[in-house]
Design an enzyme around this catalytic site. Structure first.
Site, short mmCIF file in Angstrom:
data_model
loop_
_atom_site.label_atom_id
_atom_site.label_comp_id
_atom_site.label_asym_id
_atom_site.label_seq_id
_atom_site.Cartn_x
_atom_site.Cartn_y
_atom_site.Cartn_z
N ARG A 1 -22.08 2.73 -39.18
CA ARG A 1 -22.97 2.15 -38.19
C ARG A 1 -22.35 2.12 -36.80
O ARG A 1 -22.92 2.63 -35.85
CB ARG A 1 -23.26 0.70 -38.61
N THR A 2 -21.20 1.48 -36.68
CA THR A 2 -20.61 1.27 -35.36
C THR A 2 -20.26 2.60 -34.70
O THR A 2 -20.55 2.83 -33.53
CB THR A 2 -19.37 0.37 -35.46
N HIS B 1 -15.01 -8.40 -32.63
CA HIS B 1 -15.88 -7.23 -32.68
C HIS B 1 -16.95 -7.49 -31.62
O HIS B 1 -18.10 -7.81 -31.93
CB HIS B 1 -16.50 -7.11 -34.08
N LYS C 1 0.73 11.78 -40.33
CA LYS C 1 2.06 12.37 -40.20
C LYS C 1 3.05 11.39 -39.58
O LYS C 1 4.18 11.74 -39.29
CB LYS C 1 2.00 13.63 -39.33
#
Lengths: 187, 306
Positions: free
Chosen positions: B58-59, B136, B86
């Protein structure tokens, strides 16, 4: 945007048009629109935020009075189409674009208060075309103050106003909360 | 007024005026998303990099659409397929991306504070798309936008956030914004999911969901992070669902015009019953629609702050 008090202290104002002259100019432009388009069928008005929207509404009323039919009116915010967003320190406030009709195959008349460099008109045409393909775009302005930077010409002009480049032309309308008037501010 | 910031890191440091400016700007972008041609040239030539160290549909999609509707170029970068495996550090990865002239870095990261670290050392604008259990902000902004659309005012609104408050960045961002905006915020969940001293943020704590729901205008359900349940915060999903799941019966305890929100993805039948998720009270899909407008507004407003 209303002139801040600081600006008024710094600049000297000269009134160019008062309420009655503005009303006459709108009335004349309305007649020219009817003449140019052989009536108002297929004609739509789109005002450029903020001043142009009020003028578009006034023109629509006038056109309705003369022709006895109504003309659709929309409002266009050109901010997202400006060519100087990168150069600015602050983002201009966004306003809503509201075009509640299909512009495809219509004669759309853009309405603005002042025609200056032509960049606003360029942005408005780009914005408008994202909504459809008008059969024609015309331009009506209350004041043409010259100093174009783009090859753009108004179809209808309320008043031609020679100005110096450093001057500011302000259009005040009752809808903004102050009496109608066009003022030149000299630095 | 304009947003004089380079980065958006969280709701905690945004003023009420800044929040209102973002919401007001998003109004215009919602109109753009409703057009046939859903695109404006505003960020033409700018590059947005979605740097995601945690899974997201979604985001990430929402940010990608937002950037594309502003005519920016978008690169999606998932940590699982990158040099991160890596052993490259976060800062090195980001500096390399910036060296390719990225203008915006949208970062989701499992560690709280990661976007802040990038923001301090990069010229690019950093947008926090979720950092650990911290913040968020664009989720909170789209929640606010949806609330404002449906309820007009934040002042006096009674809102209940239900679920794993302790591990929820959505809860934290929303609490800090809603308290600032004058809403009455309640949090409900099992004691094991309730952070200590959460009252200090200005919320009321409930362990009994039925009590919390009385008089609620808005219920914000949080996703039960089933994948996190290695640590035993409750005996079983069934028990959690019975005690803290939102059912039609429970919904009736709230105000009649209650709104149900959920940041997604929803676990149907766990924290929310399908009947509630699909009911007229649910604004879950409005939240998703509004997310694109909010993210367009954030990218637009930050683009002047660099």
């Amino acid at each position: 945007m209303p002139a801040g008090s600081l600006m008024e202290v710094k600049k000297v104002g000269r009134t160019i048009m008062e309420a009655q002259e503005i009303a006459r100019a709108i009335s004349r432009v309305a007649h020219e629109i009817i003449e140019h388009n052989h009536g108002i069928e297929g004609v739509a008005l789109v005002g450029i935020r903020t001043g142009g929207v009020y003028l578009a509404n006034r023109l629509a009323v006038k056109l309705g009075e003369i022709e006895g039919a109504s003309v659709p009116v929309g409002a266009l915010d050109i901010t997202l189409y400006r060519d100087d967003l990168d150069a600015r320190k602050e983002q201009p406030t966004l306003r809503r674009t509201e075009i509640p009709f299909d512009i495809t195959d219509r004669k759309v008349i853009l309405v603005d208060d002042v025609l200056f460099t032509g960049r606003t008109t360029r942005a408005a045409m780009d914005g408008l075309i994202d909504f459809g393909r008008p059969s024609e775009i015309q331009l009506a302005v209350l004041v043409d103050r010259g100093h174009r930077q783009l090859p753009i010409k108004a179809t209808y002009v309320g008043k031609n106003l020679p100005t110096a480049i450093g001057e500011t032309v302000e259009v005040y309308l009752e809808e903004m909360g102050r009496p109608d008037g066009v003022v030149i501010l000299t630095p | 007024m304009s947003l004089k910031r380079k980065d958006l890191l969280g709701m905690a440091d945004l003023s009420v005026e800044e929040i209102q400016l973002i919401l007001q700007t998003a109004d215009s972008f919602k109109e753009v998303s409703g057009r046939d041609i859903k695109k404006v040239p505003t960020l033409r030539g700018k590059t947005v990099v979605n740097l995601f160290f945690e899974p997201s549909t979604r985001t990430r999609t929402s940010f990608e659409l937002a950037a594309k509707r502003l005519s920016a170029d978008v690169i999606n970068f998932a940590a699982s397929t990158s040099s991160v495996v890596k052993g490259e550090t976060l800062l090195d990865t980001a500096s390399n991306i910036e060296a390719m002239q990225a203008d915006f870095i949208v970062l989701r990261h499992p560690s709280a504070g990661a976007p802040g670290i990038l923001a301090r050392s990069l010229r690019a604008s950093v947008v926090n798309a979720g950092d650990g259990s911290h913040e968020h902000p664009t989720q909170a902004l789209l929640d606010l936008f949806t609330l404002r659309e449906k309820k007009r005012e934040f002042k006096g609104l009674c809102l209940v956030i239900v679920g794993d408050i302790a591990h929820s960045r959505v809860a934290r961002s929303n609490i800090s914004a809603l308290v600032k905006l004058g809403a009455e915020v309640r949090v409900a969940g099992p004691p094991t999911m309730m952070p200590r001293h959460i009252e200090e943020l200005g919320v009321r704590v409930f362990f009994n969901l039925d009590e919390a729901l009385k008089g609620a205008d808005v219920i914000m359900m949080l996703r039960l992070q089933i994948e996190r349940q290695g640590i035993a915060l409750f005996p079983s999903i069934r028990e959690y669902s019975r005690i803290y799941g939102l059912t039609p019966e429970r919904l009736r305890l709230a105000e009649r015009d209650v709104l149900v929100m959920h940041p997604g993805p929803i676990n149907r039948g766990v924290e929310i019953s399908p009947e509630v998720a699909d009911s007229g009270a649910s604004v879950i899909l409005d939240q998703v629609t509004n997310g694109v407008a909010i993210r367009m507004a954030v990218l637009y407003l930050l683009s002047a702050g660099r």
